[in-house]
Design a protein around this motif. Structure first.
Motif, PDB file in Angstrom:
ATOM      1  N   LEU A 165       0.913  -1.370   0.070  1.00 58.24           N
ATOM      2  CA  LEU A 165       0.140   0.113  -0.029  1.00 58.24           C
ATOM      3  C   LEU A 165       0.844   1.507   0.337  1.00 58.24           C
ATOM      4  O   LEU A 165       1.844   1.162   0.477  1.00 58.24           O
ATOM      5  CB  LEU A 165      -0.394  -0.132   0.829  1.00 58.24           C
ATOM      6  N   TYR A 166       0.888   2.388  -0.973  1.00 61.18           N
ATOM      7  CA  TYR A 166       1.276   3.553  -0.870  1.00 61.18           C
ATOM      8  C   TYR A 166      -0.374   4.784  -0.662  1.00 61.18           C
ATOM      9  O   TYR A 166      -1.265   4.441  -0.743  1.00 61.18           O
ATOM     10  CB  TYR A 166       1.533   3.940  -1.860  1.00 61.18           C
ATOM     11  N   VAL A 167       0.001   5.397   0.133  1.00 56.01           N
ATOM     12  CA  VAL A 167      -0.738   6.985   0.836  1.00 56.01           C
ATOM     13  C   VAL A 167       0.149   7.589   0.506  1.00 56.01           C
ATOM     14  O   VAL A 167       0.974   7.877   0.649  1.00 56.01           O
ATOM     15  CB  VAL A 167      -1.335   6.186   2.015  1.00 56.01           C
ATOM     16  N   VAL A 168      -0.788   9.064  -0.001  1.00 58.67           N
ATOM     17  CA  VAL A 168      -0.541  10.350   0.695  1.00 58.67           C
ATOM     18  C   VAL A 168      -1.199  11.386   1.531  1.00 58.67           C
ATOM     19  O   VAL A 168      -2.276  11.216   1.517  1.00 58.67           O
ATOM     20  CB  VAL A 168      -0.841  11.124  -1.056  1.00 58.67           C
ATOM     21  N   PRO A 169      -0.095  11.111   2.740  1.00 55.85           N
ATOM     22  CA  PRO A 169      -0.543  11.376   4.096  1.00 55.85           C
ATOM     23  C   PRO A 169      -1.211  12.984   3.963  1.00 55.85           C
ATOM     24  O   PRO A 169      -0.826  13.844   3.406  1.00 55.85           O
ATOM     25  CB  PRO A 169       0.497  11.721   5.138  1.00 55.85           C
ATOM     26  N   GLY A 170      -2.889  13.312   4.841  1.00 56.61           N
ATOM     27  CA  GLY A 170      -3.258  13.964   4.205  1.00 56.61           C
ATOM     28  C   GLY A 170      -4.187  14.585   3.636  1.00 56.61           C
ATOM     29  O   GLY A 170      -4.583  15.400   3.297  1.00 56.61           O
ATOM     30  N   SER A 171      -3.885  13.458   2.404  1.00 62.01           N
ATOM     31  CA  SER A 171      -4.582  13.819   1.085  1.00 62.01           C
ATOM     32  C   SER A 171      -6.204  13.512   1.158  1.00 62.01           C
ATOM     33  O   SER A 171      -7.386  14.146   0.376  1.00 62.01           O
ATOM     34  CB  SER A 171      -4.633  12.925   0.334  1.00 62.01           C
ATOM     35  N   VAL A 202       3.879   2.686   2.628  1.00 65.04           N
ATOM     36  CA  VAL A 202       3.148   1.855   4.081  1.00 65.04           C
ATOM     37  C   VAL A 202       3.538   0.446   4.449  1.00 65.04           C
ATOM     38  O   VAL A 202       2.998  -0.609   3.102  1.00 65.04           O
ATOM     39  CB  VAL A 202       1.401   1.815   4.486  1.00 65.04           C
ATOM     40  N   VAL A 203       5.027  -0.174   5.825  1.00 63.87           N
ATOM     41  CA  VAL A 203       5.282  -1.629   5.293  1.00 63.87           C
ATOM     42  C   VAL A 203       4.642  -1.690   6.791  1.00 63.87           C
ATOM     43  O   VAL A 203       4.443  -1.058   7.582  1.00 63.87           O
ATOM     44  CB  VAL A 203       6.038  -0.677   5.394  1.00 63.87           C
ATOM     45  N   LEU A 204       3.828  -2.903   6.518  1.00 59.41           N
ATOM     46  CA  LEU A 204       3.343  -3.830   7.674  1.00 59.41           C
ATOM     47  C   LEU A 204       4.158  -5.030   8.661  1.00 59.41           C
ATOM     48  O   LEU A 204       4.021  -5.394   7.392  1.00 59.41           O
ATOM     49  CB  LEU A 204       1.934  -4.236   7.504  1.00 59.41           C
ATOM     50  N   GLN A 205       4.456  -5.112   9.579  1.00 55.39           N
ATOM     51  CA  GLN A 205       4.976  -6.120  10.063  1.00 55.39           C
ATOM     52  C   GLN A 205       3.605  -7.474   9.958  1.00 55.39           C
ATOM     53  O   GLN A 205       2.578  -6.549  10.264  1.00 55.39           O
ATOM     54  CB  GLN A 205       6.079  -6.414  11.071  1.00 55.39           C
ATOM     55  N   PRO A 206       4.212  -9.215  10.436  1.00 57.29           N
ATOM     56  CA  PRO A 206       2.930  -9.554  10.244  1.00 57.29           C
ATOM     57  C   PRO A 206       1.700  -9.252  11.966  1.00 57.29           C
ATOM     58  O   PRO A 206       2.855  -9.103  12.625  1.00 57.29           O
ATOM     59  CB  PRO A 206       2.843 -10.581  10.806  1.00 57.29           C
ATOM     60  N   GLY A 207       0.977  -8.905  11.238  1.00 53.61           N
ATOM     61  CA  GLY A 207      -0.090  -8.599  12.908  1.00 53.61           C
ATOM     62  C   GLY A 207      -0.501  -6.870  12.946  1.00 53.61           C
ATOM     63  O   GLY A 207      -1.230  -7.056  13.403  1.00 53.61           O
ATOM     64  N   GLY A 220      -2.646   0.517  -4.849  1.00 52.84           N
ATOM     65  CA  GLY A 220      -1.381  -0.804  -4.125  1.00 52.84           C
ATOM     66  C   GLY A 220      -0.789  -1.815  -5.893  1.00 52.84           C
ATOM     67  O   GLY A 220      -1.280  -1.462  -6.081  1.00 52.84           O
ATOM     68  N   THR A 221       0.386  -1.503  -4.639  1.00 55.99           N
ATOM     69  CA  THR A 221       0.827  -2.963  -5.422  1.00 55.99           C
ATOM     70  C   THR A 221       1.353  -4.560  -4.863  1.00 55.99           C
ATOM     71  O   THR A 221       0.966  -4.825  -4.002  1.00 55.99           O
ATOM     72  CB  THR A 221       2.614  -2.553  -5.859  1.00 55.99           C
ATOM     73  N   TYR A 222       1.118  -5.261  -6.298  1.00 57.52           N
ATOM     74  CA  TYR A 222       1.026  -6.654  -6.359  1.00 57.52           C
ATOM     75  C   TYR A 222       1.802  -7.463  -6.717  1.00 57.52           C
ATOM     76  O   TYR A 222       1.964  -7.406  -8.370  1.00 57.52           O
ATOM     77  CB  TYR A 222      -0.463  -6.930  -6.568  1.00 57.52           C
ATOM     78  N   LYS A 223       2.763  -7.950  -6.176  1.00 64.65           N
ATOM     79  CA  LYS A 223       3.562  -9.320  -7.001  1.00 64.65           C
ATOM     80  C   LYS A 223       4.261 -10.772  -6.840  1.00 64.65           C
ATOM     81  O   LYS A 223       3.576 -11.084  -5.540  1.00 64.65           O
ATOM     82  CB  LYS A 223       5.401  -8.734  -6.054  1.00 64.65           C
ATOM     83  N   SER A 224       3.648 -11.405  -7.294  1.00 63.35           N
ATOM     84  CA  SER A 224       3.372 -12.697  -7.500  1.00 63.35           C
ATOM     85  C   SER A 224       4.779 -13.327  -6.636  1.00 63.35           C
ATOM     86  O   SER A 224       3.991 -14.780  -6.050  1.00 63.35           O
ATOM     87  CB  SER A 224       3.556 -12.909  -8.939  1.00 63.35           C
TER      88      SER A 224
END
Length: 292
Positions: A165-171, A202-207, A220-224
């Motif tokens: 996920l990529y976001v533009v904060p405040g947008s 946005v980098v999320l760790q497990p959980g 959003g980007t999706y890598k196989s």
């Protein structure tokens, strides 16, 4: 005196906030196993409610496109996976949603619960967008739309590390700049999401869970080659009346009216469901405003 901003203050300012630990330890293994089963069913063609590569929004061509980036309706009783409804109605999640919406539990309505997964054979990206504001909106239209609080919150909970996920904060509060408009007023996905002015990954760790306003500018980007099983859902606040109707009721949710689904829910879940059904009744079945 503690000057650290609260979760709600950070959410209001940036349009998103990351919260760890919303999956109780005893539920983690159960959710992972449920995800593996529904992903396997989807890839085998046994579950046709899926998001297909090359298409961002419904309806999806599930007949001719074999690769998936999402599984729809994971609380559907035909999947026989009670772990999803159990977690959707769990204390940690419900309390976090109520805090961010600044509402009482009795105001929360059930909405969507899907699963985001990695495609098997394609690199895929969504275009930059806001969920409930068209990319063709003028600056005036955009400003007016963003000034209305939509009484809902959306989130991604990662079971494995997730940097999609990529976001533009405040947008979520501001119309696009000319440079941002040039990159988002199109149906084409970005070659490099980091080139969007103001974007952060946005980098999320497990959980971990990222809650975000669905009108923040995001993609959003999706890598196989990167394993993904990310719980993707939203809840609404009934104080908004029918403001959530168009965005939620377009997703083919007839099954949520059936007794078989009600039977899978605990009392909290049934109360949340009834508030969703009440919203549907309030809009009178207008085109695009029905669970059917």
């Amino acid at each position: 005196m503690d000057s650290t901003p609260s979760l709600k203050e950070r959410y209001a300012k940036d349009g998103f906030v990351i919260i760890p630990g919303l999956i109780p330890a005893e539920d983690r293994t159960e959710l992972e196993a449920a995800c593996e089963r529904v992903i396997a069913k989807t890839r085998a063609g046994l579950w046709t409610h899926r998001r297909v590569v090359g298409k961002q929004f419904p309806p999806y061509d599930t007949e001719t496109n074999p690769d998936s980036w999402g599984v729809q309706h994971v609380m559907h009783p035909d999947l026989h996976e009670p772990a999803f409804a159990k977690w959707y109605t769990s204390d940690p999640l419900v309390h976090a949603a109520a805090e961010l919406l600044e509402c009482e539990e009795g105001d929360l309505q059930m909405e969507l619960f899907n699963l985001l997964i990695n495609p098997l054979s394609h690199e895929f990206a969504l275009r930059w967008h806001r969920d409930d504001v068209k990319e063709t909106a003028s600056e005036e239209e955009e400003r007016a739309a963003l000034s209305v609080w939509d009484h809902g919150v959306q989130w991604n909970t990662a079971l494995y590390q997730d940097s999609c996920l990529y976001v533009v904060p405040g947008s979520h509060k501001l119309p696009r700049t000319p440079e941002q408009r040039a990159q988002s007023a199109t149906q084409s996905p970005p070659d490099d999401p980091s080139e969007m002015p103001g974007a952060v990954q946005v980098v999320l760790q497990p959980g971990e869970t990222v809650f975000y306003n669905n009108n923040i500018l995001h993609c959003g980007t999706y890598k196989s080659h990167e394993r993904r099983a990310t719980l993707h859902a939203c809840m609404g606040d009934t104080r908004g009346g029918s403001t959530r109707a168009r965005n939620i009721l377009q997703h083919g949710l007839r099954w949520m009216k059936e007794d078989a689904f009600r039977a899978t829910l605990n009392p909290r879940g049934n109360a949340m469901l009834e508030r969703l059904l009440a919203m549907e009744r309030s809009v009178g079945g207008h085109v695009g405003y029905s669970l059917d």
